[in-house]
Design a protein around this motif. Structure first.
Motif, PDB file in Angstrom:
ATOM      1  N   LEU A  26      52.501  29.673  33.112  1.00  0.00           N
ATOM      2  CA  LEU A  26      51.300  29.500  33.455  1.00  0.00           C
ATOM      3  C   LEU A  26      50.537  30.581  33.689  1.00  0.00           C
ATOM      4  CD1 LEU A  26      51.681  26.025  35.001  1.00  0.00           C
ATOM      5  CD2 LEU A  26      50.962  26.327  32.704  1.00  0.00           C
ATOM      6  N   LEU A  27      51.123  31.375  34.484  1.00  0.00           N
ATOM      7  CA  LEU A  27      50.341  32.699  35.206  1.00  0.00           C
ATOM      8  C   LEU A  27      49.997  33.578  33.979  1.00  0.00           C
ATOM      9  CD1 LEU A  27      52.656  33.335  38.504  1.00  0.00           C
ATOM     10  CD2 LEU A  27      50.254  32.774  38.345  1.00  0.00           C
ATOM     11  N   LEU A  28      51.059  33.744  32.960  1.00  0.00           N
ATOM     12  CA  LEU A  28      50.734  34.637  31.830  1.00  0.00           C
ATOM     13  C   LEU A  28      49.617  34.279  30.988  1.00  0.00           C
ATOM     14  CD1 LEU A  28      54.359  35.382  30.546  1.00  0.00           C
ATOM     15  CD2 LEU A  28      52.718  36.785  31.367  1.00  0.00           C
ATOM     16  N   ALA A  29      49.590  32.797  31.083  1.00  0.00           N
ATOM     17  CA  ALA A  29      48.518  31.983  30.299  1.00  0.00           C
ATOM     18  C   ALA A  29      47.149  32.276  30.831  1.00  0.00           C
ATOM     19  CB  ALA A  29      48.685  30.582  30.275  1.00  0.00           C
ATOM     20  N   ILE A  30      47.039  32.649  31.947  1.00  0.00           N
ATOM     21  CA  ILE A  30      45.757  33.058  32.742  1.00  0.00           C
ATOM     22  C   ILE A  30      45.687  34.453  32.974  1.00  0.00           C
ATOM     23  CG2 ILE A  30      45.503  30.610  33.978  1.00  0.00           C
ATOM     24  CD1 ILE A  30      46.312  31.753  36.412  1.00  0.00           C
ATOM     25  N   GLY A  31      46.391  35.119  32.576  1.00  0.00           N
ATOM     26  CA  GLY A  31      46.313  36.828  32.530  1.00  0.00           C
ATOM     27  C   GLY A  31      46.877  37.203  33.617  1.00  0.00           C
ATOM     28  N   VAL A  32      47.922  36.595  34.528  1.00  0.00           N
ATOM     29  CA  VAL A  32      48.427  37.089  35.721  1.00  0.00           C
ATOM     30  C   VAL A  32      49.933  37.708  35.655  1.00  0.00           C
ATOM     31  CG1 VAL A  32      49.171  36.816  38.276  1.00  0.00           C
ATOM     32  CG2 VAL A  32      46.794  35.808  37.246  1.00  0.00           C
ATOM     33  N   ASN A  33      50.167  38.624  35.856  1.00  0.00           N
ATOM     34  CA  ASN A  33      51.389  39.118  35.767  1.00  0.00           C
ATOM     35  C   ASN A  33      52.510  38.183  36.722  1.00  0.00           C
ATOM     36  OD1 ASN A  33      54.210  40.492  36.038  1.00  0.00           O
ATOM     37  ND2 ASN A  33      53.179  42.523  35.976  1.00  0.00           N
ATOM     38  N   LEU A  35      55.639  38.450  37.686  1.00  0.00           N
ATOM     39  CA  LEU A  35      56.589  39.191  38.573  1.00  0.00           C
ATOM     40  C   LEU A  35      55.496  39.885  39.893  1.00  0.00           C
ATOM     41  CD1 LEU A  35      58.723  41.559  36.329  1.00  0.00           C
ATOM     42  CD2 LEU A  35      59.336  39.187  37.407  1.00  0.00           C
ATOM     43  N   ALA A  36      54.499  40.156  39.602  1.00  0.00           N
ATOM     44  CA  ALA A  36      53.666  40.724  40.650  1.00  0.00           C
ATOM     45  C   ALA A  36      53.415  39.475  41.456  1.00  0.00           C
ATOM     46  CB  ALA A  36      52.233  40.969  40.085  1.00  0.00           C
ATOM     47  N   ALA A  37      53.084  38.181  40.788  1.00  0.00           N
ATOM     48  CA  ALA A  37      52.911  37.222  41.754  1.00  0.00           C
ATOM     49  C   ALA A  37      54.148  36.593  42.463  1.00  0.00           C
ATOM     50  CB  ALA A  37      52.411  35.705  40.751  1.00  0.00           C
ATOM     51  N   LEU A  38      55.243  36.536  41.995  1.00  0.00           N
ATOM     52  CA  LEU A  38      56.481  36.452  42.712  1.00  0.00           C
ATOM     53  C   LEU A  38      56.725  37.291  43.817  1.00  0.00           C
ATOM     54  CD1 LEU A  38      58.998  34.634  42.610  1.00  0.00           C
ATOM     55  CD2 LEU A  38      60.179  36.191  41.121  1.00  0.00           C
ATOM     56  N   LYS A  39      56.405  38.641  43.554  1.00  0.00           N
ATOM     57  CA  LYS A  39      56.691  39.755  44.780  1.00  0.00           C
ATOM     58  C   LYS A  39      55.478  39.126  45.927  1.00  0.00           C
ATOM     59  CE  LYS A  39      55.966  44.430  45.632  1.00  0.00           C
ATOM     60  NZ  LYS A  39      55.676  45.889  45.100  1.00  0.00           N
ATOM     61  N   VAL A  40      54.245  38.652  45.439  1.00  0.00           N
ATOM     62  CA  VAL A  40      53.323  38.398  46.642  1.00  0.00           C
ATOM     63  C   VAL A  40      53.819  37.029  47.292  1.00  0.00           C
ATOM     64  CG1 VAL A  40      51.241  37.413  46.872  1.00  0.00           C
ATOM     65  CG2 VAL A  40      51.476  39.415  45.412  1.00  0.00           C
ATOM     66  N   ILE A  41      54.552  36.106  46.896  1.00  0.00           N
ATOM     67  CA  ILE A  41      54.814  34.926  47.083  1.00  0.00           C
ATOM     68  C   ILE A  41      56.224  35.404  48.275  1.00  0.00           C
ATOM     69  CG2 ILE A  41      56.070  32.647  46.804  1.00  0.00           C
ATOM     70  CD1 ILE A  41      54.555  32.510  44.289  1.00  0.00           C
ATOM     71  N   ILE A  42      57.133  36.038  47.736  1.00  0.00           N
ATOM     72  CA  ILE A  42      58.340  36.388  48.486  1.00  0.00           C
ATOM     73  C   ILE A  42      57.721  37.220  49.723  1.00  0.00           C
ATOM     74  CG2 ILE A  42      60.446  37.542  48.662  1.00  0.00           C
ATOM     75  CD1 ILE A  42      60.805  36.912  45.734  1.00  0.00           C
ATOM     76  N   TYR A 321      53.471  29.012  51.818  1.00  0.00           N
ATOM     77  CA  TYR A 321      52.937  29.953  52.733  1.00  0.00           C
ATOM     78  C   TYR A 321      52.539  31.169  52.085  1.00  0.00           C
ATOM     79  CZ  TYR A 321      51.960  33.108  56.727  1.00  0.00           C
ATOM     80  OH  TYR A 321      51.317  33.996  57.600  1.00  0.00           O
ATOM     81  N   GLY A 322      53.743  31.517  51.393  1.00  0.00           N
ATOM     82  CA  GLY A 322      53.677  32.909  50.564  1.00  0.00           C
ATOM     83  C   GLY A 322      52.732  32.817  49.452  1.00  0.00           C
ATOM     84  N   GLY A 323      52.761  31.345  48.747  1.00  0.00           N
ATOM     85  CA  GLY A 323      51.777  31.408  47.648  1.00  0.00           C
ATOM     86  C   GLY A 323      50.438  31.144  48.151  1.00  0.00           C
ATOM     87  N   GLY A 324      50.012  31.088  49.312  1.00  0.00           N
ATOM     88  CA  GLY A 324      48.747  30.854  49.959  1.00  0.00           C
ATOM     89  C   GLY A 324      48.048  32.307  50.067  1.00  0.00           C
ATOM     90  N   LYS A 325      48.929  33.498  49.703  1.00  0.00           N
ATOM     91  CA  LYS A 325      48.321  34.696  49.701  1.00  0.00           C
ATOM     92  C   LYS A 325      48.009  35.030  47.961  1.00  0.00           C
ATOM     93  CE  LYS A 325      50.623  36.150  53.750  1.00  0.00           C
ATOM     94  NZ  LYS A 325      51.241  35.001  54.148  1.00  0.00           N
ATOM     95  N   LEU A 326      48.445  34.310  47.305  1.00  0.00           N
ATOM     96  CA  LEU A 326      47.888  34.780  45.694  1.00  0.00           C
ATOM     97  C   LEU A 326      46.508  34.565  45.614  1.00  0.00           C
ATOM     98  CD1 LEU A 326      50.364  32.173  43.923  1.00  0.00           C
ATOM     99  CD2 LEU A 326      50.552  34.858  43.934  1.00  0.00           C
ATOM    100  N   ASN A 327      45.669  33.974  46.144  1.00  0.00           N
ATOM    101  CA  ASN A 327      44.156  34.045  45.824  1.00  0.00           C
ATOM    102  C   ASN A 327      43.759  35.292  46.423  1.00  0.00           C
ATOM    103  OD1 ASN A 327      41.745  33.119  45.343  1.00  0.00           O
ATOM    104  ND2 ASN A 327      41.905  31.365  46.467  1.00  0.00           N
ATOM    105  N   SER A 328      44.120  35.679  47.537  1.00  0.00           N
ATOM    106  CA  SER A 328      43.541  36.959  48.237  1.00  0.00           C
ATOM    107  C   SER A 328      44.074  38.172  47.476  1.00  0.00           C
ATOM    108  CB  SER A 328      43.585  36.963  49.845  1.00  0.00           C
ATOM    109  OG  SER A 328      45.060  36.942  50.239  1.00  0.00           O
ATOM    110  N   GLN A 329      45.177  38.066  47.216  1.00  0.00           N
ATOM    111  CA  GLN A 329      45.748  39.388  46.650  1.00  0.00           C
ATOM    112  C   GLN A 329      45.628  39.693  45.252  1.00  0.00           C
ATOM    113  OE1 GLN A 329      49.692  40.770  48.256  1.00  0.00           O
ATOM    114  NE2 GLN A 329      49.197  39.744  50.351  1.00  0.00           N
ATOM    115  N   LEU A 330      45.706  38.719  44.539  1.00  0.00           N
ATOM    116  CA  LEU A 330      45.718  38.580  42.965  1.00  0.00           C
ATOM    117  C   LEU A 330      44.670  37.944  42.367  1.00  0.00           C
ATOM    118  CD1 LEU A 330      49.630  38.247  42.070  1.00  0.00           C
ATOM    119  CD2 LEU A 330      48.281  40.476  42.346  1.00  0.00           C
ATOM    120  N   ASN A 331      43.713  37.340  43.034  1.00  0.00           N
ATOM    121  CA  ASN A 331      42.696  36.354  42.831  1.00  0.00           C
ATOM    122  C   ASN A 331      43.256  35.256  41.699  1.00  0.00           C
ATOM    123  OD1 ASN A 331      40.017  35.698  42.776  1.00  0.00           O
ATOM    124  ND2 ASN A 331      39.574  36.777  40.666  1.00  0.00           N
TER     125      ASN A 331
END
Length: 377
Positions: A26-33, A35-42, A321-331
Motif C-alpha cells: 500500500l505504501l508503494l502504491a502511494i509512492g512511499v518507500n 523500508l523508510a516507513a518501517l524504519k520510522v515506525i521502529i 505510537y511509532g506509526g504516529g510519526k509517519l505523517n510528520s516525517q514522511l508526509n
C-alpha cells in the motif's frame, strides 16, 4: 501442547509479516518507500528512552483490555464490552480520586478498587443477562458500551464533578496518583537527581506509572487462575462443553457470571490506570475511545493466552505510537498502521489458511521426492 504453541507462534509471526507486506504494498502504491516507513515506525517507538516509555504507557491499558478479552475467550465467552467496562472504570476512579480525600498510599488503592468494582458490575451484568435470560453476550455488551458512554457524559453534566467552564472533570488529587516517583520528580531534590541522570530523566518524563506492574501481575494471575485453580478448570469446562460441565456438577450460570465479572474487572482496571496514571481526569466523550475494541486485537495477536497479551500489547502500542510519526516525517497517513494491524488480525483469525498452505507445500515436496525416486529407478 508444545506443538500447538509452536503452531500459534508460527501463525502469529507469519501474520505479522503478512501485515507488514500488505502495508508495504500500500505504501508503494502511494509512492512511499516501505523500508523508510518501517524504519520510522521502529525508531519512533524505541529510538529514545522517552519513546520507549511512551510505548509502555500506551501498552498498559491495551494489555489489560487484551487480558479481559482473552480471559473471556478461554471460558467460551466473547467480551466485546471492554470499552464500556473501561469507561465506567475510569468514571469510578476519577470520582474517588478527585472527590474522596484519603491518605496517599490508601487513596490510589481505593480508587483502583472502585474502578475494578465498576467493571465487575458492568461485566457481571452481561454474564447475568446470558445466564438468566439467554441473551447473547455480544448483543448485551455492545449495548452496555453505549450506556456507559452516555452515563459518563451524564455525570459530567453535574457541577460536583465537572470543572467550571470546561468539558473535563476535576483532576484527581495528588494522593491518588500512581505515577512512578510522583511528586518527587518535581521536587528540588528530584529535579537535581534527574538532571544528573539524563537517560533516566528522559525515561521518567512521560507518565510512566504502576499500571504497567499491575498489568503484568494481572496477566500472571489470569494465567494462574486458568491453568492452576479449580475455578479456572470450572470456567474453561463450561466454555468447552456446557452439558458435560453441568453433568459434572458445575454451576453453569454462576460460572458465566463469574467469568464476565473477572473480564469486566480487568477492563475496569485499565480505565482506572489511565485516570490515575496518565490523564488525571476524564472528559465528555463524543465517541468511544476504542481501548476495549483494540483489546480484541491484542488478545488475538497473543493467541488468547494471558501471558502473551503482554508482548502483544507492547507490539500494538509500538506500532501505533511509532506509526504516529509517519505523517510528520514522511508526509504519510499514519492510518496505514491501522491497516497493518487489521491485516495482522485478519490472518491470525484464519489459522486454517496457513495450515492449508503448509499441507500443500508438504504435499508438493513429497510428490517431488517421489518423482525423483522413480527417475532414479
Amino acid at each position: 501442547m508444545k506443538l500447538n504453541r509452536r503452531s500459534h507462534l508460527f501463525n502469529t509471526v507469519l501474520s505479522i509479516l503478512m501485515g507488514l507486506l500488505v502495508g508495504g504494498i500500500l505504501l508503494l502504491a502511494i509512492g512511499v518507500n516501505p523500508l523508510a516507513a518501517l524504519k520510522v515506525i521502529i525508531l519512533g517507538a524505541v529510538e529514545k528512552p522517552k519513546y520507549i516509555s511512551w510505548t509502555l504507557v500506551q501498552a498498559t491499558p491495551l494489555i489489560l483490555t487484551g487480558l479481559s478479552v482473552a480471559f473471556a475467550f478461554n471460558t467460551g465467552l466473547f467480551n466485546i464490552g471492554g470499552e464500556g467496562q473501561f469507561v465506567v472504570g475510569s468514571l469510578a476512579a476519577v470520582i474517588v480520586g478527585a472527590l474522596v480525600p484519603l491518605p496517599p498510599v490508601i487513596h490510589p488503592i481505593v480508587a483502583i478498587l472502585a474502578g475494578m468494582l465498576a467493571g465487575i458490575i458492568w461485566g457481571g451484568l452481561v454474564g447475568l443477562f446470558k445466564a438468566k435470560f439467554g441473551i447473547n453476550e455480544v448483543v448485551s455488551s455492545i449495548m452496555l458500551n453505549w450506556v456507559a458512554l452516555y452515563l459518563s457524559n451524564l455525570c459530567m453534566a453535574y457541577p460536583f464533578i465537572r470543572k467550571p467552564e470546561s468539558d473535563n472533570s476535576y483532576d484527581i488529587l495528588e494522593s491518588a496518583s500512581i505515577k512512578f516517583l510522583g511528586q518527587w520528580k518535581i521536587s528540588e531534590a528530584g529535579r537535581s537527581f534527574l538532571r544528573a541522570h539524563k537517560i533516566l530523566k528522559d525515561f521518567m518524563t512521560p507518565p510512566l506509572n504502576w499500571g504497567l506492574v499491575l498489568a503484568i501481575v494481572c496477566a500472571i494471575a489470569a494465567w494462574y487462575i486458568l491453568k492452576r485453580t479449580s475455578l479456572g478448570y470450572e470456567l474453561k469446562a463450561v466454555g468447552f462443553n456446557k452439558d458435560a460441565a453441568e453433568y459434572g456438577g458445575i454451576n453453569i450460570k454462576k460460572s458465566i457470571i463469574v467469568s464476565m465479572a473477572i473480564a469486566g474487572a480487568l477492563s475496569g482496571l485499565a480505565g482506572a490506570v489511565m485516570v490515575l496514571g496518565v490523564n488525571e481526569n476524564i472528559a465528555m466523550l463524543s465517541g468511544q475511545q476504542n481501548y476495549g475494541f483494540n483489546g480484541i486485537a491484542v488478545s488475538l495477536i497473543g493467541a488468547n493466552a494471558p501471558l502473551a497479551c503482554i508482548p502483544a500489547g507492547i507490539l500494538f502500542a509500538a506500532l501505533t505510537y511509532g506509526g504516529g510519526k509517519l505523517n510528520s516525517q514522511l508526509n504519510t497517513p499514519s492510518e496505514i498502521v491501522n491497516i497493518i494491524i487489521g491485516i495482522i488480525v485478519f490472518f491470525i483469525a484464519m489459522p486454517k489458511l496457513f495450515q492449508l498452505i503448509k499441507n500443500y507445500l508438504n504435499k508438493s515436496k513429497g510428490m517431488k521426492k517421489t518423482g525423483e525416486v522413480k527417475v532414479n529407478e
